[in-house]
Scaffold this motif. Structure first.
Motif, short mmCIF file in Angstrom:
data_model
loop_
_atom_site.label_atom_id
_atom_site.label_comp_id
_atom_site.label_asym_id
_atom_site.label_seq_id
_atom_site.Cartn_x
_atom_site.Cartn_y
_atom_site.Cartn_z
N PRO A 51 -32.85 -59.12 -17.59
CA PRO A 51 -33.62 -60.38 -17.58
C PRO A 51 -35.00 -60.23 -18.21
CG PRO A 51 -33.60 -59.38 -15.38
CD PRO A 51 -32.72 -58.53 -16.25
N HIS A 52 -35.53 -61.35 -18.70
CA HIS A 52 -36.90 -61.42 -19.21
C HIS A 52 -37.82 -61.86 -18.05
CE1 HIS A 52 -35.20 -61.19 -23.20
NE2 HIS A 52 -34.69 -62.40 -23.15
N ALA A 53 -38.85 -61.09 -17.76
CA ALA A 53 -39.84 -61.51 -16.76
C ALA A 53 -40.59 -62.75 -17.26
CB ALA A 53 -40.83 -60.38 -16.49
N PRO A 54 -41.12 -63.55 -16.34
CA PRO A 54 -41.95 -64.69 -16.77
C PRO A 54 -43.22 -64.21 -17.49
CG PRO A 54 -41.31 -64.87 -14.45
CD PRO A 54 -40.96 -63.49 -14.88
N VAL A 55 -43.80 -65.09 -18.29
CA VAL A 55 -45.10 -64.82 -18.93
C VAL A 55 -46.19 -65.28 -17.97
CG1 VAL A 55 -46.59 -65.37 -20.88
CG2 VAL A 55 -44.13 -65.04 -21.24
N ARG A 56 -47.17 -64.39 -17.72
CA ARG A 56 -48.27 -64.72 -16.81
C ARG A 56 -49.52 -63.95 -17.23
NH1 ARG A 56 -46.10 -64.04 -11.48
NH2 ARG A 56 -44.06 -63.50 -12.27
N PRO A 57 -50.71 -64.41 -16.83
CA PRO A 57 -51.91 -63.64 -17.12
C PRO A 57 -51.96 -62.38 -16.25
CG PRO A 57 -52.46 -65.63 -15.88
CD PRO A 57 -51.00 -65.71 -16.20
N VAL A 58 -52.42 -61.28 -16.83
CA VAL A 58 -52.50 -60.01 -16.10
C VAL A 58 -53.97 -59.59 -16.03
CG1 VAL A 58 -51.81 -57.58 -16.09
CG2 VAL A 58 -50.17 -59.35 -16.79
N THR A 59 -54.49 -59.59 -14.80
CA THR A 59 -55.92 -59.37 -14.58
C THR A 59 -56.42 -58.07 -15.18
OG1 THR A 59 -55.82 -60.66 -12.53
CG2 THR A 59 -57.68 -59.14 -12.78
N ILE A 60 -55.65 -56.98 -14.98
CA ILE A 60 -56.10 -55.66 -15.43
C ILE A 60 -56.16 -55.57 -16.95
CG2 ILE A 60 -53.91 -54.44 -15.56
CD1 ILE A 60 -55.25 -52.18 -13.93
N ASN A 61 -55.49 -56.49 -17.63
CA ASN A 61 -55.52 -56.53 -19.10
C ASN A 61 -56.39 -57.69 -19.60
OD1 ASN A 61 -53.90 -54.29 -19.30
ND2 ASN A 61 -52.02 -55.40 -19.69
N GLY A 62 -57.43 -57.98 -18.84
CA GLY A 62 -58.38 -59.00 -19.26
C GLY A 62 -57.84 -60.42 -19.19
N GLY A 63 -56.82 -60.63 -18.37
CA GLY A 63 -56.24 -61.96 -18.24
C GLY A 63 -55.28 -62.33 -19.36
N MET A 64 -54.96 -61.36 -20.22
CA MET A 64 -54.02 -61.63 -21.31
C MET A 64 -52.66 -62.04 -20.75
SD MET A 64 -52.86 -59.04 -24.38
CE MET A 64 -54.57 -58.68 -24.77
N ARG A 65 -52.03 -63.03 -21.38
CA ARG A 65 -50.72 -63.49 -20.94
C ARG A 65 -49.63 -62.62 -21.55
NH1 ARG A 65 -50.28 -68.18 -18.41
NH2 ARG A 65 -48.20 -68.59 -19.23
N MET A 66 -48.72 -62.16 -20.74
CA MET A 66 -47.62 -61.30 -21.20
C MET A 66 -46.50 -61.37 -20.17
SD MET A 66 -49.33 -57.56 -20.39
CE MET A 66 -50.77 -58.04 -21.34
#
Length: 221
Positions: A51-66
């Motif tokens: 499965p493909h995980a949902p795309v969401r902002p990741v705090t530890i990566n500066g809020g980048m969406r992935m």
């Protein structure tokens, strides 16, 4: 709504399913190439579901969406996994497991695997299983929530054997966190096969061979 997935079947009318969760920032295509390296000729037909995980902002990566199974909110392994995201991903995994049952594959013939973040979700979902799966595969990962979560495992969940593997020079999830998680699972009753390899945050050929040996025993059982 079910997550989108990449699927491969190794033969007609597969009787077993391997549900495999990718790591942070990857997608379901990431581990698809491992299938021909892993599968052995004498095995029954398998359905691999990536499965493909949902795309969401990741705090530890500066809020980048992935693509991510949960937000990573800090460096402390006890609290870094955002609990709401873990819960959401466990529900999404359960929905995929239920679909496999609808397609004729019972939990006793389903293996749940994951790498890094995906492995964390595989463990979190596995610890709650009332109906045990055929096994859990945790690669370069850790148990989110640690000992408190391990202690709350469903009594039936310990019937699931666990293959746990880690690189001893992993800069992303240091090996001591993986080993501590494996030991936590053993303390609450799981049968854990622990492997450590001279590698970083990755998968190596010997690991695939060892996983194949472990799967051989699961499929024979």
């Amino acid at each position: 709504m079910l997550l989108e997935c990449v699927e491969q079947e190794t033969g007609p009318a597969p009787a077993w399913t391997v549900l495999w969760l990718h790591g942070l920032g990857a997608d379901g295509n990431d581990f698809a190439p491992i299938v021909p390296e892993l599968v052995r000729r004498h095995w029954p037909a398998l359905r691999f579901v990536f499965p493909h995980a949902p795309v969401r902002p990741v705090t530890i990566n500066g809020g980048m969406r992935m693509r991510a199974w949960y937000d990573i909110v800090g460096m402390d392994f006890a609290t870094r996994a955002e609990a709401e995201g873990v819960e959401e991903s466990v529900r999404q995994v359960e929905a995929l497991l239920a679909r496999e049952a609808e397609r004729g594959t019972p939990p006793s013939r389903i293996l749940l695997a994951g790498f890094s973040q995906g492995g964390a979700i595989a463990l979190a979902a596995g610890l709650r299983r009332r109906e045990p799966l055929a096994g859990l595969v945790a690669l370069s990962t850790y148990l989110p929530g640690g000992a408190a979560v391990a202690a709350q495992r469903h009594p039936n969940a310990v019937a699931q054997p666990v293959f746990f593997a880690h690189g001893d020079s992993d800069p992303v999830i240091p090996v001591q966190y993986g080993q501590a998680s494996a030991q936590m699972l053993e303390r609450v009753g799981f049968e854990v096969e622990w492997h450590r390899y001279p590698m970083a945050h990755q998968v190596c050929a010997q690991e695939i061979a060892d996983l194949g040996d472990w799967l051989d025993r699961r499929l024979a059982a």
